[in-house]
Design an enzyme around this catalytic site. Structure first.
Site, PDB file in Angstrom:
ATOM      1  N   ARG A  37       0.823  -1.229   0.000  1.00  0.00           N
ATOM      2  CA  ARG A  37       0.000   0.000   0.000  1.00  0.00           C
ATOM      3  C   ARG A  37       0.851   1.271   0.000  1.00  0.00           C
ATOM      4  O   ARG A  37       0.401   2.321  -0.461  1.00  0.00           O
ATOM      5  CB  ARG A  37      -0.936  -0.034   1.221  1.00  0.00           C
ATOM      6  CG  ARG A  37      -2.032   1.020   1.220  1.00  0.00           C
ATOM      7  CD  ARG A  37      -3.063   0.708   2.303  1.00  0.00           C
ATOM      8  NE  ARG A  37      -4.184   1.630   2.342  1.00  0.00           N
ATOM      9  CZ  ARG A  37      -4.330   2.608   3.216  1.00  0.00           C
ATOM     10  NH1 ARG A  37      -3.407   2.791   4.165  1.00  0.00           N
ATOM     11  NH2 ARG A  37      -5.377   3.408   3.185  1.00  0.00           N
ATOM     12  N   ILE A  61      -7.406   7.120  -0.924  1.00  0.00           N
ATOM     13  CA  ILE A  61      -7.337   5.661  -1.021  1.00  0.00           C
ATOM     14  C   ILE A  61      -8.143   5.160   0.169  1.00  0.00           C
ATOM     15  O   ILE A  61      -7.946   5.624   1.298  1.00  0.00           O
ATOM     16  CB  ILE A  61      -5.870   5.144  -1.032  1.00  0.00           C
ATOM     17  CG1 ILE A  61      -5.827   3.606  -1.018  1.00  0.00           C
ATOM     18  CG2 ILE A  61      -5.048   5.702   0.105  1.00  0.00           C
ATOM     19  CD1 ILE A  61      -4.419   3.016  -1.261  1.00  0.00           C
ATOM     20  N   SER A  62      -9.079   4.265  -0.083  1.00  0.00           N
ATOM     21  CA  SER A  62      -9.975   3.823   0.978  1.00  0.00           C
ATOM     22  C   SER A  62      -9.211   3.119   2.094  1.00  0.00           C
ATOM     23  O   SER A  62      -8.066   2.696   1.916  1.00  0.00           O
ATOM     24  CB  SER A  62     -11.030   2.872   0.416  1.00  0.00           C
ATOM     25  OG  SER A  62     -11.761   3.506  -0.607  1.00  0.00           O
ATOM     26  N   ALA A  63      -9.873   2.991   3.248  1.00  0.00           N
ATOM     27  CA  ALA A  63      -9.252   2.309   4.389  1.00  0.00           C
ATOM     28  C   ALA A  63      -9.047   0.826   4.056  1.00  0.00           C
ATOM     29  O   ALA A  63      -9.888   0.218   3.394  1.00  0.00           O
ATOM     30  CB  ALA A  63     -10.128   2.443   5.622  1.00  0.00           C
ATOM     31  N   HIS A  67     -11.264  -2.125   1.864  1.00  0.00           N
ATOM     32  CA  HIS A  67     -10.720  -2.948   0.770  1.00  0.00           C
ATOM     33  C   HIS A  67     -10.857  -4.429   1.119  1.00  0.00           C
ATOM     34  O   HIS A  67     -11.214  -5.249   0.275  1.00  0.00           O
ATOM     35  CB  HIS A  67      -9.248  -2.595   0.508  1.00  0.00           C
ATOM     36  CG  HIS A  67      -9.077  -1.294  -0.228  1.00  0.00           C
ATOM     37  ND1 HIS A  67      -7.932  -0.540  -0.150  1.00  0.00           N
ATOM     38  CD2 HIS A  67      -9.902  -0.621  -1.064  1.00  0.00           C
ATOM     39  CE1 HIS A  67      -8.050   0.538  -0.921  1.00  0.00           C
ATOM     40  NE2 HIS A  67      -9.245   0.517  -1.469  1.00  0.00           N
TER      41      HIS A  67
END
Ligand code: SAH
Length: 218
Positions: A37, A61-63, A67
């Site tokens: 990440r 960017i999503s948590a 994801h």
């Protein structure tokens, strides 16, 4: 619980998502482990925190736990050789994980409307094991309006939407294969993450999974 998966490093973050039962698919965990990440989070961010990170242009960017949930819900529709569409691909992180899961015989399409984010995502993905799939054309990221999906390369076994739609977009439902599955946040002031399953006969079954907070699909 879902926000407590922080790691000291990437391996620990992925392992914590598994320990908490969020990343329940071994195939998804194996693919996620290969896409660090850190490559998708700008300098100064906290890539191994279980929290969204700013990536510029009003996007995040999503948590990792989101994801993880989405990967687990989609895992049966991300088998080698399948086709997947990632709408609002943003950083490109999850798109790269999808691409590793469907592999060299599969097809992965990301759609993002901010050209700079598409450029950044391609630079980042090239530094991962998914880079070869960009080179051989099995992974493509396009600048386009994701509400319309990407019919040219559909229909898809799996569709993930990374931004909240006010209503379920018909174009995306139409681009799902029979037995395909979409995971999409829907709503404005309050949002739900919804699983949309297209059955063999083409009918649709919707399942509300959980309340969520995503940036809007504009
Ligand atoms: N899954 C991505 C989420 C990024 S945030 C990640 O974790 O990196 C949501 C993204 O949706 C943003 O990058 C935003 O620019 C994009 N987006 C919003 N509306 C869109 C639209 N109509 N078409 C394509 N992308 C859109």
């Amino acid at each position: 619980m879902s926000w407590r998966c922080h790691g000291q490093n990437y391996a620990e973050l992925v392992s914590n998502l598994q320990k908490h039962g969020i990343l329940s698919s071994p195939e998804a965990a194996a693919a996620m482990s290969k896409i660090d990440r850190k490559l998708f989070v700008p300098e100064g961010g906290l890539p191994y925190d279980d929290a969204p990170q700013v990536i510029g242009f009003g996007a995040t960017i999503s948590a990792p736990h989101m994801h993880g949930y989405c990967l687990s819900m989609l895992a049966d529709h991300l088998k080698p050789g399948m086709s997947v569409l990632d709408v609002g691909s943003g950083s490109g992180y999850l798109t790269a994980v999808f691409a590793l899961m469907v592999g060299e015989t599969g097809w992965t399409v990301g759609v993002e409307h901010i050209p700079e984010l598409v450029d950044h995502s391609i630079v980042a993905i090239k530094q991962t094991p998914a880079g070869s799939l960009l080179d051989n054309g099995h992974l493509n990221i396009y600048v386009a309006d994701g509400k319309l999906g990407y019919a040219e390369r559909g229909p898809y076994d799996a569709i993930h939407v990374g931004a909240a739609a006010a209503e379920l977009p018909d174009a995306l439902v139409n681009q799902l294969k029979p037995n395909g599955r979409m995971v999409i946040p829907v709503g404005t002031s309050s949002q739900d993450l919804i699983i949309v399953d297209k059955l063999e006969d083409g009918s649709i079954r919707k399942t509300v999974k959980m309340g969520v907070r995503y940036v809007p699909l504009v």
